[in-house]
Design an enzyme around this catalytic site. Structure first.
Site, PDB file in Angstrom:
ATOM      1  N   LEU A 197      11.609 -20.809  -5.310  1.00 21.94           N
ATOM      2  CA  LEU A 197      10.179 -19.837  -4.258  1.00 21.94           C
ATOM      3  C   LEU A 197       9.791 -20.055  -5.286  1.00 21.94           C
ATOM      4  O   LEU A 197       9.591 -19.999  -6.619  1.00 21.94           O
ATOM      5  CB  LEU A 197      10.757 -18.489  -4.596  1.00 21.94           C
ATOM      6  CG  LEU A 197       9.842 -16.851  -4.260  1.00 21.94           C
ATOM      7  CD1 LEU A 197       9.761 -17.141  -2.610  1.00 21.94           C
ATOM      8  CD2 LEU A 197      10.336 -15.989  -4.545  1.00 21.94           C
ATOM      9  N   HIS A 235       2.641   3.474  -8.865  1.00 20.44           N
ATOM     10  CA  HIS A 235       2.638   1.876  -8.834  1.00 20.44           C
ATOM     11  C   HIS A 235       3.374   1.567  -9.893  1.00 20.44           C
ATOM     12  O   HIS A 235       4.387   0.390 -10.589  1.00 20.44           O
ATOM     13  CB  HIS A 235       0.933   1.542 -10.292  1.00 20.44           C
ATOM     14  CG  HIS A 235      -0.266   2.128  -9.535  1.00 20.44           C
ATOM     15  ND1 HIS A 235      -0.379   1.645  -7.912  1.00 20.44           N
ATOM     16  CD2 HIS A 235      -0.877   2.391  -9.838  1.00 20.44           C
ATOM     17  CE1 HIS A 235      -1.532   2.252  -7.529  1.00 20.44           C
ATOM     18  NE2 HIS A 235      -1.996   2.115  -9.023  1.00 20.44           N
ATOM     19  N   ASP A 262       0.667  -0.841   0.235  1.00 16.73           N
ATOM     20  CA  ASP A 262       0.060   0.180   0.383  1.00 16.73           C
ATOM     21  C   ASP A 262       1.169   0.893  -0.465  1.00 16.73           C
ATOM     22  O   ASP A 262       1.766   1.363   0.100  1.00 16.73           O
ATOM     23  CB  ASP A 262      -0.971  -0.221   1.301  1.00 16.73           C
ATOM     24  CG  ASP A 262      -2.073   0.969   1.021  1.00 16.73           C
ATOM     25  OD1 ASP A 262      -2.525   1.214  -0.092  1.00 16.73           O
ATOM     26  OD2 ASP A 262      -2.490   0.582   2.361  1.00 16.73           O
TER      27      ASP A 262
HETATM   28  C1  FPP Z   1      -2.031   0.243  -3.379  1.00 15.11           C
HETATM   29  O1  FPP Z   1      -1.142   1.451  -3.532  1.00 15.11           O
HETATM   30  C2  FPP Z   1      -1.394  -0.408  -5.214  1.00 15.11           C
HETATM   31  C3  FPP Z   1      -2.386  -1.175  -5.845  1.00 15.11           C
HETATM   32  C4  FPP Z   1      -3.850  -0.926  -5.629  1.00 15.11           C
HETATM   33  C5  FPP Z   1      -1.491  -2.286  -6.745  1.00 15.11           C
HETATM   34  C6  FPP Z   1      -0.394  -2.014  -6.499  1.00 15.11           C
HETATM   35  C7  FPP Z   1       1.084  -2.893  -7.729  1.00 15.11           C
HETATM   36  C8  FPP Z   1       1.703  -2.308  -7.960  1.00 15.11           C
HETATM   37  C9  FPP Z   1       2.930  -3.086  -6.914  1.00 15.11           C
HETATM   38  C10 FPP Z   1       2.539  -2.708  -8.965  1.00 15.11           C
HETATM   39  C11 FPP Z   1       2.555  -4.005 -10.167  1.00 15.11           C
HETATM   40  C12 FPP Z   1       2.891  -5.531  -9.476  1.00 15.11           C
HETATM   41  C13 FPP Z   1       3.124  -6.562  -9.847  1.00 15.11           C
HETATM   42  C14 FPP Z   1       3.426  -7.843  -9.027  1.00 15.11           C
HETATM   43  C15 FPP Z   1       2.369  -6.491 -11.873  1.00 15.11           C
HETATM   44  P1  FPP Z   1      -2.382   2.019  -3.042  1.00 15.11           P
HETATM   45  O2  FPP Z   1      -2.622   3.002  -4.762  1.00 15.11           O
HETATM   46  O3  FPP Z   1      -3.671   2.318  -2.730  1.00 15.11           O
HETATM   47  O4  FPP Z   1      -1.888   3.689  -2.497  1.00 15.11           O
HETATM   48  P2  FPP Z   1      -2.374   5.104  -1.529  1.00 15.11           P
HETATM   49  O5  FPP Z   1      -3.197   4.177  -0.775  1.00 15.11           O
HETATM   50  O6  FPP Z   1      -1.285   5.852  -1.254  1.00 15.11           O
HETATM   51  O7  FPP Z   1      -3.428   5.671  -2.628  1.00 15.11           O
END
Ligand code: FPP
Length: 257
Positions: free
Chosen positions: A137, A43, A26
């Site tokens: 892994l 992201h 997050d």
């Molecule tokens: C949450 O942060 C993150 C996500 C919903 C997406 C996670 C994706 C990645 C790390 C990249 C792709 C990964 C793979 C494994 C292909 P948020 O957007 O909720 O952050 P915020 O709380 O600051 O708004």
């Protein structure tokens, strides 16, 4: 039937390095906003953090790493952000699969992939097949995943496969064998970055006795040193699985409840 014991039935093996680590990544959006960048830049940066953490877990001898990439609730986000995440997802599968195979890492996907477009579904299947024999892994990406969805789909499959099943025949082991992570032991350590302290419908069934670690660090900033800090914290936990400290001191860790 699953070969992994349930933490509520049998006391699992305990080790200093967690065997299975589950991560809620997050804070990507906030990482970007702090830099006056669009949320989606967070992201992209987050993907870099995923790479480093996968590599380090492999080095440290973690056997299973599971990350929450897209929850069943994430469809509620603005369509441009959902679209970007889908493209990033596809691009990362295409770009990383060979490297994963070279590093003996097998890739698994859990979640309801039927809602993704066919290019993602095909690439997901190809990636799983290409890395299926890897033993170093097991890296699982949860995509369009929800803990409640998982328990429900397990229940439905269990009933469909066992016509006439009587209520008393439904056991934890039977249900667990239909969960989408039946191939893995329950997580020993759950990490959530970004400052919130909640599980957000991640592996609800499997987190029964998992140690929960929360950090304010935003996911794109979560590096190897932060991972070590989480593992140090984990190694100091007293994993009692319902027993007292005195029992723990006098008993072997693998005694039955
Ligand atoms: C949450 O942060 C993150 C996500 C919903 C997406 C996670 C994706 C990645 C790390 C990249 C792709 C990964 C793979 C494994 C292909 P948020 O957007 O909720 O952050 P915020 O709380 O600051 O708004």
């Amino acid at each position: 039937m699953t070969s992994h014991a349930s933490s509520t039935q049998t006391i699992p093996e305990v080790s200093a390095i967690p065997r299975h680590v589950a991560i809620v990544m997050d804070g990507n959006g906030r990482w970007a906003s702090k830099r006056l960048m669009p949320r989606v830049a967070g992201h992209s940066e987050g993907l870099g953090a995923v790479r480093k953490i996968v590599e380090e877990c492999r080095k440290l001898g973690v056997q299973y790493l599971t990350v929450f990439a897209f929850s069943s609730e994430n469809w509620r986000r603005p369509p441009e952000e959902v679209g970007f995440l889908m493209k990033l997802f596809l691009k990362s599968l295409k770009g990383e699969v060979s490297r994963l195979a070279e590093n003996d890492i097998s890739l698994r996907l859990i979640g309801d992939l039927s809602r993704f477009d066919s290019a993602i579904q095909e690439m997901a299947q190809f990636s799983e097949e290409k890395t299926a024999g890897c033993k170093g892994l097991t890296f699982t990406i949860a995509a369009n995943y929800g803990g409640r969805w998982d328990i429900l789909q397990a229940m439905r499959q269990c009933l469909a496969n066992n016509p006439g099943l009587q209520p008393e025949q439904v056991t934890e082991d039977l249900l667990t064998s239909y969960l989408s992570m039946a191939y893995a032991p329950e997580p020993d350590l759950f990490i959530r970055t970004g400052g919130e302290q909640r599980v957000s419908n991640f592996l609800l069934w499997q987190l029964a006795y998992t140690e929960l670690y929360f950090t304010d660090v935003l996911w794109p900033d979560f590096d190897v040193a932060h991972l070590h800090r989480a593992f140090d914290w984990f190694s100091q936990r007293e994993r009692r699985f319902g027993r007292t400290s005195a029992q723990l001191a006098s008993a072997g860790a693998d005694n039955p409840v």
